[in-house]
Design a protein around this motif. Structure first.
Motif, short mmCIF file in Angstrom:
data_model
loop_
_atom_site.label_atom_id
_atom_site.label_comp_id
_atom_site.label_asym_id
_atom_site.label_seq_id
_atom_site.Cartn_x
_atom_site.Cartn_y
_atom_site.Cartn_z
N UNK A 94 0.72 -1.22 -0.02
CA UNK A 94 -0.24 -0.09 -0.04
C UNK A 94 0.85 1.37 -0.03
N UNK A 95 2.01 1.21 0.50
CA UNK A 95 2.90 2.66 0.64
C UNK A 95 3.40 2.79 -0.59
N UNK A 100 3.28 5.83 -5.68
CA UNK A 100 3.01 5.75 -6.97
C UNK A 100 2.23 7.38 -7.26
N UNK A 101 0.90 7.20 -6.41
CA UNK A 101 0.08 8.28 -6.76
C UNK A 101 0.83 10.03 -6.25
N UNK A 102 1.54 9.93 -5.48
CA UNK A 102 2.28 11.19 -4.94
C UNK A 102 3.59 11.49 -5.74
N UNK A 103 3.67 10.60 -6.75
CA UNK A 103 5.01 10.74 -7.72
C UNK A 103 6.31 10.62 -6.88
N UNK A 104 6.36 9.60 -5.94
CA UNK A 104 7.55 9.40 -4.99
C UNK A 104 8.10 7.93 -5.45
N UNK A 105 9.56 7.72 -5.17
CA UNK A 105 10.08 6.47 -5.54
C UNK A 105 9.56 5.28 -4.74
N UNK A 106 9.31 4.20 -5.31
CA UNK A 106 9.00 3.09 -4.57
C UNK A 106 10.03 2.41 -3.65
N UNK A 190 -10.20 10.16 -8.60
CA UNK A 190 -9.35 10.61 -9.33
C UNK A 190 -8.24 11.62 -8.37
N UNK A 191 -8.63 11.76 -7.11
CA UNK A 191 -7.81 12.35 -6.09
C UNK A 191 -6.90 11.56 -5.54
N UNK A 192 -6.83 11.87 -4.02
CA UNK A 192 -5.72 11.07 -3.38
C UNK A 192 -6.38 10.30 -2.30
N UNK A 193 -7.84 10.14 -2.48
CA UNK A 193 -8.35 9.38 -1.11
C UNK A 193 -7.91 7.94 -0.87
N UNK A 194 -7.57 7.34 -2.03
CA UNK A 194 -7.01 5.98 -1.96
C UNK A 194 -5.75 5.68 -1.24
N UNK A 195 -4.96 7.07 -1.29
CA UNK A 195 -3.57 6.91 -1.00
C UNK A 195 -3.61 7.18 0.57
N UNK A 196 -2.49 6.70 1.37
CA UNK A 196 -2.03 7.22 2.56
C UNK A 196 -1.25 8.48 2.73
N UNK A 197 -1.98 9.61 2.76
CA UNK A 197 -1.03 10.93 2.43
C UNK A 197 -1.52 11.92 3.37
N UNK A 198 -0.70 12.72 4.04
CA UNK A 198 -1.23 13.60 5.09
C UNK A 198 -2.38 14.56 4.79
N UNK A 199 -2.34 15.05 3.32
CA UNK A 199 -3.18 15.93 3.28
C UNK A 199 -4.63 15.52 3.29
#
Length: 362
Positions: A94-95, A100-106, A190-199
């Protein structure tokens, strides 16, 4: 990378807190894991070091553009002194979805799990053993490149910190009261709801504060377009037992794919309890309550595990669920999940992983 992990032990161990008054996320152990990323070298310099403040440039991109993701899992001390992790592979997958959603390296999930095992083994004396307690594990990644340009960072820190915890909610396993949010929205497809991100969590705070001012512990979010379909609670996925069948909102791109959620679905299927993932409207839920067929409701999440919902408030319509008490199925699920996590009952699913020392370089 596996043979590069170095360990520096603290010379000033902290005093450990009272296990009966831990709260959640208020105390932190003696050590933490760090790893750095640059575009030229990739992930490098994995190390376990004494817990300490970070030194970051004020222009670090995490402060300005919110490039950060995190996870949450727990370690448990079993009766035979084994240290158990619960489904850490799911957190690593999941991380990387969040990355991937936040354009960060795996990250290399297998290596990180080994590093977490080492860190937890070093901190084994911090793992509480009172009923309902555990060692919370918080991996997170932050963008550290000093730049005020709107683009993905080229530098990151990956960090893991540990915290001995009690119940996430003050109510513990007792039912909580939740307000159905009708004004604010948390996420859209289409947003970031499925990602575990601070925003995602920052955007939920207004609603949460207002709910608490009105006597409610948490917020139940509706979809961001029609404000009609149930999505999730601020810190949990949500389930409803209606006329003998269990329902949970289907993953739709704006709902977190919870590890405990998945575990509950698999347990219910194993028990032969009908369970469905589908769209559920708040009107349908209220109609079930009105007709007397809404039998139980509960939330699922790493922090709270299983949290019974005793009351929902939707547009000043109060739904008292199961008389405001914990339902039988909710309690059975709580006992099963926590029993597997702590090694007290058989883990027929292969979910628990023992944390053993890897004997890396000190």
């Amino acid at each position: 990378m596996e043979h590069e992990l170095t360990i520096e032990k603290t010379k000033e161990p902290k005093q450990k807190p009272d296990q009966n008054n831990l709260g959640f996320g208020q105390y932190f152990t003696d050590h933490m894991f760090l790893m750095d990323y640059t575009g030229e070298k990739g992930w490098h310099d994995p190390r376990i070091v004494p817990y300490a403040p970070l030194m970051l440039d004020p222009a670090s991109m995490v402060f300005h553009y919110g490039q950060t993701v995190f996870e949450g899992l727990k370690a448990y001390k079993a009766a035979n002194e084994q240290i158990l992790l619960f489904r850490p592979d799911k957190n690593m997958k999941r991380i990387n979805i969040s990355n991937q959603r936040l354009s960060m390296p795996p990250i290399d999930g297998d290596f990180v799990i080994k590093a977490i095992k080492e860190l937890v083994s070093i901190e084994k004396d911090w793992i509480p053993d009172e009923e309902g307690t555990s060692l919370y594990i918080r991996p997170f990644i932050i963008a550290t490149e000093p730049c005020l340009g709107v683009r993905p960072s080229n530098h990151y820190h990956f960090i893991v910190i540990l915290s001995p915890v009690g119940a996430y909610y003050p109510e513990g396993i007792k039912p909580i009261k939740i307000n159905v949010e009708s004004k604010y929205v948390r996420a859209v497809q289409g947003g970031t709801g499925f990602a575990k991100t601070a925003g995602n969590y920052a955007s939920s705070l207004n609603a949460q504060v207002e709910a608490k001012e009105n006597g409610y512990t948490q917020v139940l979010w509706l979809d961001g377009i029609e404000k009609k379909y149930i999505e999730e609670v601020g810190s949990m996925n949500v389930f409803f037992k209606i006329n003998g069948e269990v329902f949970t909102p289907a993953l739709n791109g704006s709902i977190l794919d919870g590890v405990t959620r998945d575990s509950v679905i698999k347990l219910l299927q194993d028990w032969g309890v009908p369970v469905s993932e589908r769209k559920i409207s708040i009107e349908e839920l209220y109609a079930a309550y009105d007709s007397g067929t809404l039998e139980e409701a509960f939330g699922t999440g790493t922090a709270a595990v299983i949290s019974p919902i005793g009351e929902l408030n939707w547009m000043n319509k109060r739904m008292l669920i199961h008389g405001g008490n914990t339902g039988e199925l909710t309690k059975r699920l709580y006992d099963a999940i926590t029993g597997i996590q702590s090694g007290k009952i058989e883990d027929k699913f292969g979910w628990t992983v023992e944390a053993k020392t890897m004997n890396y370089t000190s």
